[in-house]
Every structure is written in C-alpha cells, then in structure tokens.
Design a protein around this motif. Structure first.
Motif, PDB file in Angstrom:
ATOM      1  N   VAL A  92      -7.333  14.073   6.076  1.00 13.62           N
ATOM      2  CA  VAL A  92      -6.649  14.118   4.782  1.00 13.62           C
ATOM      3  C   VAL A  92      -5.349  13.332   4.855  1.00 13.62           C
ATOM      4  CG1 VAL A  92      -7.630  16.340   4.079  1.00 13.62           C
ATOM      5  CG2 VAL A  92      -5.485  16.299   5.367  1.00 13.62           C
ATOM      6  N   GLY A  93      -4.884  12.924   3.672  1.00 20.01           N
ATOM      7  CA  GLY A  93      -3.601  12.245   3.568  1.00 20.01           C
ATOM      8  C   GLY A  93      -2.513  13.210   3.152  1.00 20.01           C
ATOM      9  N   THR A  94      -1.319  12.693   2.954  1.00 20.32           N
ATOM     10  CA  THR A  94      -0.182  13.531   2.555  1.00 20.32           C
ATOM     11  C   THR A  94       0.449  13.072   1.244  1.00 20.32           C
ATOM     12  OG1 THR A  94       1.262  12.165   3.952  1.00 20.32           O
ATOM     13  CG2 THR A  94       0.379  14.201   4.921  1.00 20.32           C
ATOM     14  N   VAL A  95       0.419  11.771   0.980  1.00 19.09           N
ATOM     15  CA  VAL A  95       1.087  11.217  -0.208  1.00 19.09           C
ATOM     16  C   VAL A  95       0.093  10.967  -1.333  1.00 19.09           C
ATOM     17  CG1 VAL A  95       2.491   9.301  -1.088  1.00 19.09           C
ATOM     18  CG2 VAL A  95       2.843  10.148   1.251  1.00 19.09           C
ATOM     19  N   GLY A  96      -1.118  10.519  -0.980  1.00 18.39           N
ATOM     20  CA  GLY A  96      -2.108  10.206  -2.006  1.00 18.39           C
ATOM     21  C   GLY A  96      -1.997   8.788  -2.518  1.00 18.39           C
ATOM     22  N   ASP A  97      -1.420   7.895  -1.713  1.00 15.20           N
ATOM     23  CA  ASP A  97      -1.256   6.508  -2.136  1.00 15.20           C
ATOM     24  C   ASP A  97      -2.357   5.632  -1.545  1.00 15.20           C
ATOM     25  OD1 ASP A  97      -0.509   6.520   0.506  1.00 15.20           O
ATOM     26  OD2 ASP A  97       1.554   5.852   0.186  1.00 15.20           O
ATOM     27  N   ALA A 136       0.803  -1.221   0.000  1.00 14.00           N
ATOM     28  CA  ALA A 136       0.000   0.000   0.000  1.00 14.00           C
ATOM     29  C   ALA A 136       0.841   1.278   0.000  1.00 14.00           C
ATOM     30  CB  ALA A 136      -0.932   0.006   1.217  1.00 14.00           C
ATOM     31  N   ARG A 137       1.985   1.263   0.659  1.00 17.68           N
ATOM     32  CA  ARG A 137       2.799   2.476   0.728  1.00 17.68           C
ATOM     33  C   ARG A 137       3.441   2.798  -0.617  1.00 17.68           C
ATOM     34  NH1 ARG A 137       5.830   1.679   6.598  1.00 17.68           N
ATOM     35  NH2 ARG A 137       4.192   2.629   7.882  1.00 17.68           N
TER      36      ARG A 137
END
Length: 370
Positions: A248-253, A200-201
């Motif tokens: 919210v996320g930071t990377v969008g993955d 996932a990362r």
C-alpha cells in the motif's frame, strides 16, 4: 491580479498518450485544470450484447479482447463465473496453472504500465524498452502453452485447454532466476530518474476516502493506502495456500501508484515460487473431462465471480435461463471503474500533469468501452 478567462480544450481522441481512442474535454484557467470530462465510446464493440448471443464457450476468446495485456486473467474470471453458475469442478492442477498464468500476467502488465507511464512523462524509449524486456519473455511462454502471444483463449470450463510440460516449467524457472535482479534494476532506473521524481510526487493525489467512494480497486486503491486485494479478501483458486503481502501507499499520488506496482511484482514472484513448489503432478488432470465445452448449459440462475486482475477487480455477472447462452451478461471492468475518479484526481494540477495522472491509472480502452 491578472484575471484569465477559462478555456475548454480537447485532449484526444487521437492523442498518442491517452492509451487508446479516448477523449478528455478539459477546462483550464491558464495552465491549471478546473474541470475534466472523460468522453469514450469510440471503441465500443458490443461485447456484453454479443455475450447474450454467443454460446458460453464462444464468449471465451471475446474476453481476451477486454484487456489485451491480460487475456489469461480475463479468461480465468469468465471461466470462474460459468463454473459457479453450472457447478463445474476444477482439478487442483488446473487451479495452480491458472494462478501461474495470472501472476505472470501481473508482472508483464505492471512492467509495461510503468514503461508507458514514464513515456507519458517524456522519458520515452529507455523505460518502455525495459518494461517490454521481460514481457516478451513471458509472452513467449504464453505462446508455447496456448498458441497465441496475446489473445491466448487458454481457459476452459473446468480447467485449461492444455497442460504445462517440463519445457514450460524449465523456462519459467530460468525466467524467475533473473526476475529479482530485474526488479531491482528497473526500480533503480526509475527511482533515480529526475523526471519521475519531479512529475510523480504529490501529483494526482487520490485520498483514501475518495478512492473508496469511487469504488476504485487494484493498485489505484492500494496506492491510496487501502490494503484491499481480492486474493486476500475473498480467496479464489488456491490463493489461500500462498503467503504474500498487499503493498500500500501513504499519499495516494502518482509516485505511490508506481511504488505499489513495483512491490506487487515482487509479491507475484513469491507466489510463483510457492506455486511451482506445490504444483500437483499430472495424474489429477488439467481439465474436468465430464464437461462438454461446446454444448454446456447452465441451470437457471445467476452468478458473479471476480478475480484480482492487474488493474483491479474484474468480475463477470451472468444470468442463465437454462439455455446454452447467457440471458444477461455484464462485465465489471476495472479500467472503467477506476477512470471515474480521473476528474477529481486532476483538478488543481496543470494541463501537463493530466496525461501523467491518466497513465498512473493504467487503463485499456477495450475494458472501458466494451
């Protein structure tokens, strides 16, 4: 360097991990994906065409079938559109009931979606059963209040089909007592999964600019770092009375989209707590008695109303010619819009990552094909 020849292969339309009858035509160079074309239409049911033939009320159970995980939310979005078009007022108690059903739907959707996503990664049974556990309890409550577990057909123009009673409220409070522990356990189970972390990362990265360009919404957009939620941006029902955050996320993955859904379940819990505290008594009624459901006619005009469904912005656009049926009927389905970014999310990753990335979008083919 060894030069390989590009190859086109089909994933679907019967592939068990594609969340419905869906086909992906992918071009690969070795194990690396260089292009992807989504192919759908296998499940087309003429939903929007039927919406222009049925009466307004007859369309309500059809909205259940768009996203069969979230029929309560679908009903709410459609009811809001017709209420806007016809100038129908909704009692305060009904607004709170709709919010309660929507947030319960968000919890069951996200829990199930993450279970399926882990299944797409190969960790099939355990995560899915954990995701289904609380979902089944919520469906029991939906069945009690609407008569159906999944196709609830619960909203009516000006309210809901029946009120919630003391038994429902008691059961909801029992459910909520165990939810914080459930969220922690579920998150711990997945965050300690080597499979999830490895697959996932930094997989399926959707940059913020691309997410906005594709008009994606919901956890997919928020996972890319955009704090956009219709419940905050354009509050409807009684959402402006509740305090909650927009994760919210930071990377969008894929990993960020997973974390956003976990956090959103916790925020839904906060909303449910506040809704129960503020719930008006039954004296105000749960439906507008002046509305004639069967023979409702809307004045000539047009209306668009939207809600923050668990998958993103779900909106209905209806044009009225003054009759008892819509002249034009259009659905803004989040599964369909979010799917438009799939090709760019998959390019450069391996063929094994494609199904995982698709699972992180969380689509339902009933919304995609309509």
């Amino acid at each position: 360097m060894l030069k390989t020849e590009e190859l086109q292969i089909n994933i679907g339309p019967q592939h068990p991990s594609t969340h419905g009858v869906f086909r992906m035509l992918v071009t690969v160079d070795g194990e690396t994906l260089v292009d992807l074309k989504p192919v759908f239409g296998y499940l087309h049911r003429n939903h929007e065409q039927l919406g222009e033939v049925n009466t307004y009320l007859q369309n309500m159970p059809f909205t259940d079938r768009l996203d069969y995980f979230n029929s309560m939310v679908n009903n709410h979005a459609y009811a809001r559109t017709i209420e806007t078009l016809a100038g129908v007022e909704v009692p305060e108690r009904a607004q709170y009931i709709r919010v309660i059903m929507d947030e319960l739907s968000r919890i069951l959707n996200h829990a199930t979606a993450m279970g399926f996503m882990l299944g797409d990664m190969g960790a099939w049974q355990t995560a899915l059963l954990w995701g289904m556990r609380e979902r089944e309890k919520i469906l029991d409550m939906f069945e009690y209040v609407s008569g159906a577990r999944m196709m609830c057909n619960y909203c009516r123009f000006g309210g809901v089909v029946r009120d919630i009673d003391d038994w429902f409220i008691t059961e909801l409070k029992k459910l909520m007592q165990g939810l914080p522990h459930y969220f922690d356990d579920f998150e711990g189970l997945l965050l300690n999964s080597e499979i999830l972390l490895a697959r996932a990362r930094n997989i399926g990265v959707l940059p913020k600019e691309l997410a906005l360009a594709y008009s994606v919404t919901g956890p997919v957009l928020r996972g890319s770092g955009v704090a956009y939620d219709i419940r905050k941006a354009e509050p409807y029902a009684v959402y402006d009375r509740f305090k909650f955050k927009v994760p919210v996320g930071t990377v969008g993955d894929v990993y960020d989209r997973f974390l956003v859904r976990i956090a959103e379940m916790r925020e839904s819990y906060k909303i449910l707590e506040q809704a129960l505290e503020q719930l008006p008594d039954a004296t105000g009624g749960f439906i507008n008695p002046k509305v004639k459901q069967q023979s409702l006619k809307a004045p000539a005009g047009e209306a668009y109303a939207r809600v923050e469904s668990p998958k993103g912005e779900l909106g209905f656009y209806v044009v009225s010619d003054g009759s008892g049926s819509a002249y034009r009927y259009k659905v803004r389905a989040p599964s369909f819009i979010n799917l438009s970014a799939l090709a760019d999310m998959c390019k450069g990753y391996t063929i094994a990552d494609v199904v995982v990335i698709l699972g992180s979008i969380d689509i339902v083919m009933g919304e995609v094909d309509r």
